[in-house]
Design a protein around this motif. Structure first.
Motif: not given
Length: 261
Positions: A141-170
């Motif tokens: 039921d997902a449109t191509p635009l919704e697939w693109l938005a889902a991919f963007g959300l996954l990348v943005l979420f990964a970026l956010a958690l990665t910066w938090i993880a870097v701080g935890m590592g430091l």
């Protein structure tokens, strides 16, 4: 060369270094990746029929559709634990002190870790998604635009958690402490709407599940992949991602610049 050119060159060098480390020592990433895959198989094949009936579905396929978005975001959380361990290892084994004596852009070390981690998160999500498709997940039921938005959300979420993880590592004195400090990346999805709806939880527990970053991100991703309503969760998910990314960046930069190791 301009300062921007130097930063790009040094960051790409550090990115290659981190990707080579991930390729040569894949055991940590694979171990962290096994957690969401095992949970996926466990909840689908052991609890699938019961859980599907509990959320009003007709068969196991309904619960697979409900479960997969949460496990994709849990995969990101699991993968970023490896980033915390990698950063802590670099800090404690002396390579950072060596880098600081070299004529390289100071921020390139962290940027290389962050970009490398985001790429690993995307690869891990693709792998878990492939397993989900193999056992019956469909997003018709997902449109191509919704697939693109889902991919963007996954990348943005990964970026956010990665910066938090870097701080935890430091802030961690060793790799074992970094792994323990980053455990909320796995625990929070377990306390979210990844496995059951929030309104099916006990009343006293619902605020814990609702007011955290994973639940709005899961509900947004679920809506995008299944073509259902997202409501206010989309804005909340983006706000959480941007807030965590900014917080993680300034926290990591502050610790990295002030750490004497």
């Amino acid at each position: 060369m301009s300062s921007l050119s130097l930063a790009l060159r040094d960051s790409s060098t550090m990115l290659r270094r981190n990707l080579l480390h991930a390729r040569r020592y894949p055991s940590l990433t694979l171990n962290l990746l096994l957690t969401p895959i095992m949970l996926l198989l466990l909840f689908v094949y052991i609890f699938g029929d019961v859980m599907s009936a509990g959320i009003g579905g007709g068969d196991r396929s309904a619960y697979i559709a409900y479960l997969v978005p949460g496990l994709l975001l849990m995969t990101i959380g699991s993968t970023t634990i490896g980033t915390a361990v990698s950063v802590s290892t670099d800090m404690t084994e002396g390579i950072i002190a060596r880098f600081r004596t070299m004529a390289i852009h100071r921020g390139s070390v962290l940027i290389g870790h962050v970009i490398g981690s985001v790429l690993q998160c995307v690869a891990s999500v693709v792998l878990v998604g492939a397993v989900a498709v193999a056992i019956g997940f469909r997003s018709t039921d997902a449109t191509p635009l919704e697939w693109l938005a889902a991919f963007g959300l996954l990348v943005l979420f990964a970026l956010a958690l990665t910066w938090i993880a870097v701080g935890m590592g430091l802030i961690s004195p060793n790799a074992e402490a970094a792994s323990n400090n980053a455990m909320p990346m796995i625990l929070l999805p377990l306390l979210s709407s990844a496995f059951v709806p929030v309104d099916a939880m006990p009343g006293w527990f619902q605020p814990i599940a609702e007011y955290q970053p994973f639940t709005p991100a899961i509900e947004t991703l679920r809506g995008l992949l299944l073509g259902s309503e997202i409501g206010h969760n989309g804005w909340l998910a983006v706000a959480w991602c941007l807030g965590l990314a900014v917080l993680g960046y300034f926290w990591s930069a502050s610790k990295f610049n002030s750490d004497p190791k």
